[in-house]
Motif scaffolding. Structure first.
Motif, short mmCIF file in Angstrom:
data_model
loop_
_atom_site.label_atom_id
_atom_site.label_comp_id
_atom_site.label_asym_id
_atom_site.label_seq_id
_atom_site.Cartn_x
_atom_site.Cartn_y
_atom_site.Cartn_z
N LEU A 112 40.75 38.39 36.72
CA LEU A 112 40.28 39.75 37.00
C LEU A 112 38.93 40.08 36.38
CD1 LEU A 112 43.62 41.73 36.53
CD2 LEU A 112 42.64 40.83 38.63
N ALA A 150 43.62 51.95 37.27
CA ALA A 150 42.19 51.66 37.23
C ALA A 150 41.75 51.25 35.82
CB ALA A 150 41.39 52.88 37.69
N THR A 163 35.48 46.21 42.50
CA THR A 163 35.97 47.21 43.45
C THR A 163 37.47 47.07 43.57
OG1 THR A 163 33.91 47.03 44.71
CG2 THR A 163 35.77 48.09 45.80
N VAL A 164 38.17 48.20 43.54
CA VAL A 164 39.62 48.21 43.74
C VAL A 164 39.92 49.12 44.91
CG1 VAL A 164 41.87 48.75 42.74
CG2 VAL A 164 40.06 47.80 41.29
N ILE A 188 36.22 41.55 38.85
CA ILE A 188 36.59 42.64 39.76
C ILE A 188 35.63 43.82 39.58
CG2 ILE A 188 38.37 44.35 40.37
CD1 ILE A 188 39.05 41.52 41.26
N ILE A 240 43.00 47.68 35.10
CA ILE A 240 42.20 46.65 35.76
C ILE A 240 40.84 46.50 35.09
CG2 ILE A 240 41.04 46.03 37.92
CD1 ILE A 240 43.45 47.44 39.35
N LEU A 265 39.74 43.86 44.76
CA LEU A 265 41.19 43.77 44.66
C LEU A 265 41.81 44.86 45.51
CD1 LEU A 265 43.67 42.54 43.08
CD2 LEU A 265 43.28 44.34 41.40
N TYR A 266 42.82 44.51 46.28
CA TYR A 266 43.58 45.50 47.05
C TYR A 266 44.94 45.68 46.39
CZ TYR A 266 46.45 47.65 50.65
OH TYR A 266 47.30 48.48 51.32
N VAL A 267 45.30 46.91 46.12
CA VAL A 267 46.60 47.24 45.53
C VAL A 267 47.38 48.07 46.54
CG1 VAL A 267 47.80 48.39 43.64
CG2 VAL A 267 45.63 47.22 43.21
#
Length: 86
Positions: free
Chosen positions: A56, A80, A61-62, A59, A83, A6-8
């Protein structure tokens, strides 16, 4: 195929650099906390919606990027944890 990363995007900077291509904006120090609080509350709501939909669960890796994400401080830790609960 499950989504595992996921990219935030955190679009705030103390100062916008001329060479930067990221969608970001500089915010006056006196307004930064309010802007970050509002942004992260909206972000948490969206994450909860995706988590409730089961999106989610895989998931692992963020990635956090954008402006200067470190300006968010402890909000990144809360992010973090939020998520990882899904």
């Amino acid at each position: 195929m499950a989504v595992t990363a996921l990219y935030v995007h955190v679009p705030f900077c103390a100062q916008k650099c001329r060479y930067c291509d990221f969608d970001s904006q500089s915010v006056a120090p006196c307004d930064l906390d309010a802007a970050l609080d509002a942004y992260f509350e909206h972000l948490y709501a969206r994450l909860d919606a995706f988590g409730n939909a089961g999106a989610l669960g895989q998931i692992r890796t963020v990635y956090v990027g954008g402006g200067t994400p470190s300006l968010a401080g402890e909000r990144l830790v809360k992010l973090a944890r939020r998520i990882s609960m899904w």
